[in-house]
Design a protein around this motif. Structure first.
Motif, short mmCIF file in Angstrom:
data_model
loop_
_atom_site.label_atom_id
_atom_site.label_comp_id
_atom_site.label_asym_id
_atom_site.label_seq_id
_atom_site.Cartn_x
_atom_site.Cartn_y
_atom_site.Cartn_z
N GLN A 26 1.02 -1.23 -0.17
CA GLN A 26 -0.02 0.01 -0.02
C GLN A 26 0.69 1.44 0.00
O GLN A 26 0.27 2.19 -0.03
N ARG A 27 2.26 1.14 0.08
CA ARG A 27 2.99 2.14 0.01
C ARG A 27 4.25 2.28 -0.75
O ARG A 27 4.39 1.04 -1.31
N CYS A 28 4.84 3.41 -1.05
CA CYS A 28 6.07 3.59 -2.00
C CYS A 28 7.03 4.32 -1.15
O CYS A 28 6.83 4.96 -0.27
N ILE A 29 8.28 4.10 -1.90
CA ILE A 29 9.39 5.06 -1.32
C ILE A 29 10.06 5.71 -2.35
O ILE A 29 10.35 5.27 -3.36
N LYS A 30 10.10 7.13 -2.20
CA LYS A 30 10.72 8.06 -2.93
C LYS A 30 12.18 8.20 -2.60
O LYS A 30 12.39 8.28 -1.35
N GLY A 62 -6.94 13.43 -2.63
CA GLY A 62 -6.30 14.06 -3.52
C GLY A 62 -4.68 13.98 -3.77
O GLY A 62 -4.23 14.60 -4.59
N ILE A 63 -4.13 13.89 -2.59
CA ILE A 63 -2.65 13.70 -2.55
C ILE A 63 -2.51 12.40 -1.62
O ILE A 63 -3.04 12.07 -0.80
N PRO A 64 -1.09 11.95 -1.84
CA PRO A 64 -0.70 10.83 -1.08
C PRO A 64 -0.41 11.36 0.50
O PRO A 64 0.12 12.26 0.78
N ARG A 65 -0.67 10.34 1.27
CA ARG A 65 -0.14 10.60 2.75
C ARG A 65 1.29 10.13 2.74
O ARG A 65 1.96 9.62 1.83
N TYR A 66 1.89 11.07 3.69
CA TYR A 66 3.52 10.78 3.88
C TYR A 66 3.55 10.20 5.27
O TYR A 66 3.00 10.52 6.33
N TYR A 67 4.29 9.18 5.31
CA TYR A 67 4.81 8.16 6.49
C TYR A 67 5.84 8.32 7.09
O TYR A 67 6.35 7.70 8.31
N GLY A 75 20.08 5.23 -0.29
CA GLY A 75 20.02 6.30 0.55
C GLY A 75 18.57 6.48 1.34
O GLY A 75 17.85 5.57 1.56
N THR A 76 18.53 7.75 1.86
CA THR A 76 17.31 7.85 2.80
C THR A 76 15.97 7.77 2.00
O THR A 76 16.00 8.42 0.68
N GLY A 77 15.03 7.16 2.26
CA GLY A 77 14.06 6.78 1.32
C GLY A 77 12.53 7.54 2.33
O GLY A 77 12.45 7.69 3.46
N TYR A 78 11.71 8.12 1.58
CA TYR A 78 10.59 8.82 2.06
C TYR A 78 9.18 8.06 1.42
O TYR A 78 9.09 7.95 0.45
N VAL A 79 8.65 7.51 2.57
CA VAL A 79 7.24 6.77 2.56
C VAL A 79 6.13 7.42 2.18
O VAL A 79 5.82 8.35 2.89
N TYR A 80 5.53 7.07 0.96
CA TYR A 80 4.00 7.77 0.76
C TYR A 80 2.94 6.46 0.33
O TYR A 80 3.42 5.31 0.20
N ASP A 81 1.89 6.95 0.43
CA ASP A 81 0.78 6.02 -0.09
C ASP A 81 1.10 5.76 -1.65
O ASP A 81 1.77 6.60 -2.27
N VAL A 82 1.01 4.55 -1.91
CA VAL A 82 1.25 4.33 -3.46
C VAL A 82 -0.11 4.27 -3.93
O VAL A 82 -1.25 3.98 -3.48
N ILE A 83 -0.30 4.76 -5.37
CA ILE A 83 -1.40 5.10 -5.93
C ILE A 83 -1.83 4.14 -7.12
O ILE A 83 -1.19 4.05 -7.94
N THR A 84 -2.67 3.17 -6.81
CA THR A 84 -3.04 2.35 -7.89
C THR A 84 -4.61 2.09 -7.79
O THR A 84 -5.37 2.66 -7.13
N ASP A 85 -5.20 1.31 -8.97
CA ASP A 85 -6.41 1.59 -9.18
C ASP A 85 -7.20 0.31 -8.44
O ASP A 85 -6.43 -0.26 -7.66
N PHE A 86 -8.35 0.16 -8.48
CA PHE A 86 -9.16 -0.68 -7.62
C PHE A 86 -8.73 -2.07 -7.96
O PHE A 86 -9.10 -3.07 -7.17
N ASP A 87 -8.23 -2.36 -8.85
CA ASP A 87 -7.85 -3.82 -9.66
C ASP A 87 -6.47 -4.04 -9.19
O ASP A 87 -5.65 -5.17 -9.66
N VAL A 149 -5.24 12.44 -8.44
CA VAL A 149 -4.26 12.43 -6.97
C VAL A 149 -3.05 13.20 -7.73
O VAL A 149 -2.32 12.77 -8.68
N VAL A 150 -2.73 14.24 -7.18
CA VAL A 150 -1.37 15.20 -7.32
C VAL A 150 -0.33 14.18 -6.72
O VAL A 150 -0.51 14.50 -5.22
N CYS A 151 0.50 14.02 -7.43
CA CYS A 151 1.61 13.16 -6.60
C CYS A 151 3.07 13.94 -6.68
O CYS A 151 3.94 13.07 -6.12
N ASP A 152 3.20 15.06 -7.14
CA ASP A 152 4.51 15.59 -7.10
C ASP A 152 4.30 17.13 -7.16
O ASP A 152 3.38 17.85 -7.55
N ASN A 153 5.33 17.88 -6.84
CA ASN A 153 5.31 19.30 -6.87
C ASN A 153 4.47 19.96 -5.91
O ASN A 153 3.85 21.02 -6.06
#
Length: 213
Positions: A26-30, A62-67, A75-87, A149-153
């Motif tokens: 459910q999450r991704c790492i930037k 409308g934006i991912p949560r940050y964890y 290097g250092t990773g920043y954890v956010y919600d991953v944005i995927t479809d219902f499937d 969902v706005v995912c950057d900037n």
């Protein structure tokens, strides 16, 4: 330590790469990979803005949560919600979505999605550096409904972030950003389609599930 170097990124921006979280679907790492050209500055700005949002924002649709951060082999990773479809499939960017628009029904879906996005930004006073189609994901929450969902900037880059703290300045900034956003040629090409005569008369509409151009 989390190992990312062998994984394929979900996406790559000017300064950061986004990887799937190997321990949490459910999450991704930037990861910042271009720190010398503003990557670290961009991340600090975004995290500062997220700290402010965490104290007031109720609707995170409308934006991912940050964890928080994790240590990775990149290097250092920043954890956010991953944005995927219902499937479970990765959500396409607005740029990719527009490229698939071929029929009147598709144009209607796009118009509705943009209205949803504009309303979300205004109602929740979400400030962005710029709005770009490639930084917006089209999250299908069902076969017939999509949520942008706005995912950057995300955040404000000025020395004194007036739009972050003032509703009046925020509305002015959003109005300017929206005019530039709508002027993107890939959006304008679809939004200018005023009737079925501008589009093929028959065929299968996108229906929010097609991945065919």
């Amino acid at each position: 330590m989390i190992h990312l170097s062998e994984l394929t990124p979900l996406g790559t921006g000017r300064h950061r790469k986004c990887y799937p979280h190997p321990d949490d679907a459910q999450r991704c790492i930037k990861i910042v990979y271009n720190s010398g050209h503003g990557g670290d500055k961009e991340t600090r700005r975004e995290l500062k803005y997220y700290a402010q949002l965490s104290r007031r924002l109720k609707d995170w649709s409308g934006i991912p949560r940050y964890y928080g951060t994790v240590e990775t082999d990149c290097g250092t990773g920043y954890v956010y919600d991953v944005i995927t479809d219902f499937d479970g499939k990765p959500s396409v960017t607005l740029t990719e979505f527009v490229e698939q628009c071929r029929y009147p029904e598709d144009a209607k879906v796009l118009r509705h999605m943009l209205k949803v996005l504009k309303r979300y930004l205004h109602n929740n006073r979400i400030v962005t550096m710029t709005l770009k189609p490639q930084n917006i994901l089209c999250r299908r929450i069902s076969e017939s409904e999509v949520v942008p969902v706005v995912c950057d900037n995300i955040g404000e880059g000025t020395l004194i972030p007036l739009a972050t703290w003032s509703g009046w300045f925020c509305r002015r900034k959003l109005a300017r950003s929206w005019e530039r956003f709508i002027a993107h040629k890939e959006l304008a090409a679809v939004l200018d389609m005023e009737s079925d005569a501008h589009l093929p008369a028959s065929g299968s509409a996108l229906s929010l599930s097609s991945r065919q151009a």
